[in-house]
Design a protein around this motif. Sequence first.
Motif, PDB file in Angstrom:
ATOM      1  N   GLU A 127       0.824  -1.207   0.000  1.00  0.00           N
ATOM      2  CA  GLU A 127       0.000   0.000   0.000  1.00  0.00           C
ATOM      3  C   GLU A 127       0.860   1.259   0.000  1.00  0.00           C
ATOM      4  OE1 GLU A 127      -2.425  -0.575   3.412  1.00  0.00           O
ATOM      5  OE2 GLU A 127      -3.809  -1.963   2.403  1.00  0.00           O
ATOM      6  N   ALA A 128       1.977   1.204   0.726  1.00  0.00           N
ATOM      7  CA  ALA A 128       2.875   2.359   0.766  1.00  0.00           C
ATOM      8  C   ALA A 128       3.444   2.665  -0.616  1.00  0.00           C
ATOM      9  CB  ALA A 128       4.002   2.103   1.760  1.00  0.00           C
ATOM     10  N   LEU A 129       3.821   1.627  -1.352  1.00  0.00           N
ATOM     11  CA  LEU A 129       4.353   1.844  -2.698  1.00  0.00           C
ATOM     12  C   LEU A 129       3.297   2.427  -3.629  1.00  0.00           C
ATOM     13  CD1 LEU A 129       6.592  -1.325  -3.186  1.00  0.00           C
ATOM     14  CD2 LEU A 129       7.348   1.057  -2.999  1.00  0.00           C
ATOM     15  N   GLU A 130       2.035   2.050  -3.414  1.00  0.00           N
ATOM     16  CA  GLU A 130       0.963   2.631  -4.215  1.00  0.00           C
ATOM     17  C   GLU A 130       0.756   4.098  -3.867  1.00  0.00           C
ATOM     18  OE1 GLU A 130      -2.512   0.293  -3.637  1.00  0.00           O
ATOM     19  OE2 GLU A 130      -1.742  -1.458  -4.708  1.00  0.00           O
ATOM     20  N   GLN A 131       0.929   4.446  -2.593  1.00  0.00           N
ATOM     21  CA  GLN A 131       0.676   5.811  -2.134  1.00  0.00           C
ATOM     22  C   GLN A 131       1.860   6.744  -2.349  1.00  0.00           C
ATOM     23  OE1 GLN A 131      -0.302   5.159   1.969  1.00  0.00           O
ATOM     24  NE2 GLN A 131      -2.159   3.971   1.485  1.00  0.00           N
ATOM     25  N   GLN A 132       3.047   6.177  -2.589  1.00  0.00           N
ATOM     26  CA  GLN A 132       4.263   6.988  -2.738  1.00  0.00           C
ATOM     27  C   GLN A 132       4.883   6.722  -4.113  1.00  0.00           C
ATOM     28  OE1 GLN A 132       5.277   9.170  -0.389  1.00  0.00           O
ATOM     29  NE2 GLN A 132       3.692   8.578   1.066  1.00  0.00           N
ATOM     30  N   PRO A 133       4.335   7.304  -5.171  1.00  0.00           N
ATOM     31  CA  PRO A 133       4.836   7.027  -6.521  1.00  0.00           C
ATOM     32  C   PRO A 133       6.263   7.501  -6.760  1.00  0.00           C
ATOM     33  CG  PRO A 133       3.241   8.818  -6.558  1.00  0.00           C
ATOM     34  CD  PRO A 133       3.187   8.232  -5.191  1.00  0.00           C
ATOM     35  N   SER A 134       6.781   8.407  -5.916  1.00  0.00           N
ATOM     36  CA  SER A 134       8.154   8.887  -6.104  1.00  0.00           C
ATOM     37  C   SER A 134       9.185   7.921  -5.542  1.00  0.00           C
ATOM     38  CB  SER A 134       8.336  10.262  -5.448  1.00  0.00           C
ATOM     39  OG  SER A 134       8.246  10.148  -4.026  1.00  0.00           O
ATOM     40  N   ALA A 135       8.723   6.845  -4.878  1.00  0.00           N
ATOM     41  CA  ALA A 135       9.646   5.882  -4.263  1.00  0.00           C
ATOM     42  C   ALA A 135       9.927   4.736  -5.214  1.00  0.00           C
ATOM     43  CB  ALA A 135       9.069   5.355  -2.962  1.00  0.00           C
ATOM     44  N   ILE A 136      11.198   4.404  -5.402  1.00  0.00           N
ATOM     45  CA  ILE A 136      11.571   3.273  -6.247  1.00  0.00           C
ATOM     46  C   ILE A 136      11.281   1.951  -5.548  1.00  0.00           C
ATOM     47  CG2 ILE A 136      13.962   3.386  -5.441  1.00  0.00           C
ATOM     48  CD1 ILE A 136      12.605   2.103  -8.842  1.00  0.00           C
ATOM     49  N   GLY A 137      11.314   1.940  -4.213  1.00  0.00           N
ATOM     50  CA  GLY A 137      11.062   0.690  -3.503  1.00  0.00           C
ATOM     51  C   GLY A 137      10.911   0.913  -2.017  1.00  0.00           C
ATOM     52  N   PHE A 138      10.791  -0.188  -1.292  1.00  0.00           N
ATOM     53  CA  PHE A 138      10.667  -0.163   0.163  1.00  0.00           C
ATOM     54  C   PHE A 138      11.737  -1.089   0.725  1.00  0.00           C
ATOM     55  CE2 PHE A 138       7.481   0.907   3.557  1.00  0.00           C
ATOM     56  CZ  PHE A 138       8.191   0.389   4.619  1.00  0.00           C
ATOM     57  N   SER A 139      12.717  -0.518   1.419  1.00  0.00           N
ATOM     58  CA  SER A 139      13.820  -1.300   1.978  1.00  0.00           C
ATOM     59  C   SER A 139      13.470  -1.791   3.372  1.00  0.00           C
ATOM     60  CB  SER A 139      15.090  -0.459   2.030  1.00  0.00           C
ATOM     61  OG  SER A 139      16.120  -1.173   2.692  1.00  0.00           O
ATOM     62  N   LEU A 140      13.650  -3.086   3.593  1.00  0.00           N
ATOM     63  CA  LEU A 140      13.434  -3.660   4.920  1.00  0.00           C
ATOM     64  C   LEU A 140      14.718  -3.692   5.735  1.00  0.00           C
ATOM     65  CD1 LEU A 140      11.034  -4.674   3.137  1.00  0.00           C
ATOM     66  CD2 LEU A 140      10.958  -6.688   4.586  1.00  0.00           C
ATOM     67  N   ARG A 141      15.844  -3.314   5.122  1.00  0.00           N
ATOM     68  CA  ARG A 141      17.149  -3.511   5.765  1.00  0.00           C
ATOM     69  C   ARG A 141      17.793  -2.224   6.264  1.00  0.00           C
ATOM     70  NH1 ARG A 141      21.731  -4.689   1.163  1.00  0.00           N
ATOM     71  NH2 ARG A 141      21.763  -2.596   0.254  1.00  0.00           N
ATOM     72  N   VAL A 142      17.217  -1.064   5.987  1.00  0.00           N
ATOM     73  CA  VAL A 142      17.784   0.189   6.487  1.00  0.00           C
ATOM     74  C   VAL A 142      16.766   0.885   7.377  1.00  0.00           C
ATOM     75  CG1 VAL A 142      19.315   0.507   4.511  1.00  0.00           C
ATOM     76  CG2 VAL A 142      17.040   1.566   4.484  1.00  0.00           C
ATOM     77  N   GLY A 143      17.273   1.793   8.207  1.00  0.00           N
ATOM     78  CA  GLY A 143      16.449   2.574   9.121  1.00  0.00           C
ATOM     79  C   GLY A 143      17.355   3.496   9.913  1.00  0.00           C
ATOM     80  N   ARG A 144      16.811   4.116  10.917  1.00  0.00           N
ATOM     81  CA  ARG A 144      17.620   5.028  11.738  1.00  0.00           C
ATOM     82  C   ARG A 144      18.755   4.293  12.447  1.00  0.00           C
ATOM     83  NH1 ARG A 144      14.889   9.962  12.228  1.00  0.00           N
ATOM     84  NH2 ARG A 144      12.616   9.854  11.954  1.00  0.00           N
ATOM     85  N   GLY A 224      12.548  10.369 -11.820  1.00  0.00           N
ATOM     86  CA  GLY A 224      11.160  10.006 -11.590  1.00  0.00           C
ATOM     87  C   GLY A 224      10.875   9.355 -10.256  1.00  0.00           C
ATOM     88  N   LYS A 225      11.864   8.642  -9.697  1.00  0.00           N
ATOM     89  CA  LYS A 225      11.657   7.923  -8.439  1.00  0.00           C
ATOM     90  C   LYS A 225      12.894   8.103  -7.546  1.00  0.00           C
ATOM     91  CE  LYS A 225       8.606   4.582 -10.665  1.00  0.00           C
ATOM     92  NZ  LYS A 225       7.375   5.177 -10.096  1.00  0.00           N
TER      93      LYS A 225
END
Length: 300
Positions: A127-144, A224-225
């Motif tokens: 759902e996040a990828l659908e709502q954020q078209p400027s994002a190329i992807g969603f990384s599960l391995r990075v964060g603060r 674009g992303k």
Amino acid sequence: MRVLTLIFSKDRPLQLQGTLASFALHCREAAQTPITVLYRASSAAFSRGYAQLREEFRGRLLIDWVEERSFRRDLLACLREPPPSSRWRRLLDRLRLRSWRPRCDQLLFLVDDNIFVRPFSLRSIAEALEQQPSAIGFSLRVGRNTTRCYSMNCAQPLPEFQPVASGLRFRWVGQTGDFGYPIEVSSSVYRLADLIGLLRTLPYANPNRLEQVLSSSSSLFALGKPDLLCFDRSVAFCAPINKVQTILDNRAGASDDYSSEALLERFLAGQRVDVAALTDFVPRAAHEEIELPLQSASAP
């Protein structure tokens, strides 16, 4: 939501058990998520290990086991809907039509030294990828928490994060280390529509070359992303305790106790990764060498 989880594995049944078991433990939709394991065994002993692992997860996860013959061809076949019946295929041939129907909308790349350490939802990621078209992807391995780059063995500055409904968004363009490496194959979700053109045209013959050519093409998405999504705290990391390829000289542990052969012996003797022991572990990097917690398969 049509998310396919695609896992690459070579000579690592014990480590793959850790990936699958931790995915089952922490992914909210694990039992309903289609998984394809594209694997390669260099000996009969490793084949025996994979066969045993296949039986252990039968009925637990929806896994399609594909033994690698030709990596690129096998990968593309995994992403494609099964071909139509012979009758329709003959009709398409007669009309000179060729259809390439994708099997999924989003694709989660994993490798066999991935370990999940806290709960997450693939549905919310999709759902996040659908709502954020400027994002190329969603990384599960990075964060603060990922303040170091393991592969470069150095500190990496955190980007400027922007809170979004699903977690965080940051601009990967201009970043260094893992934050400036937006396309990879070890725990990120992508829209298949964004990558399928590259997957069908770029040359690659193994997972390492695949990541190399995809990463080299990331500049195509800079305008674009330019963004990447992630959680506040990473939910997965890679445990590079050994190396099973000679294509690239990637940094990894070199202990004889953790060689693929030594871990195969432990696996066939009944030892398994205790993934619950790593729950809430906070890695400092997307890759982090750890002491692998093992237990007898008969343990409760």
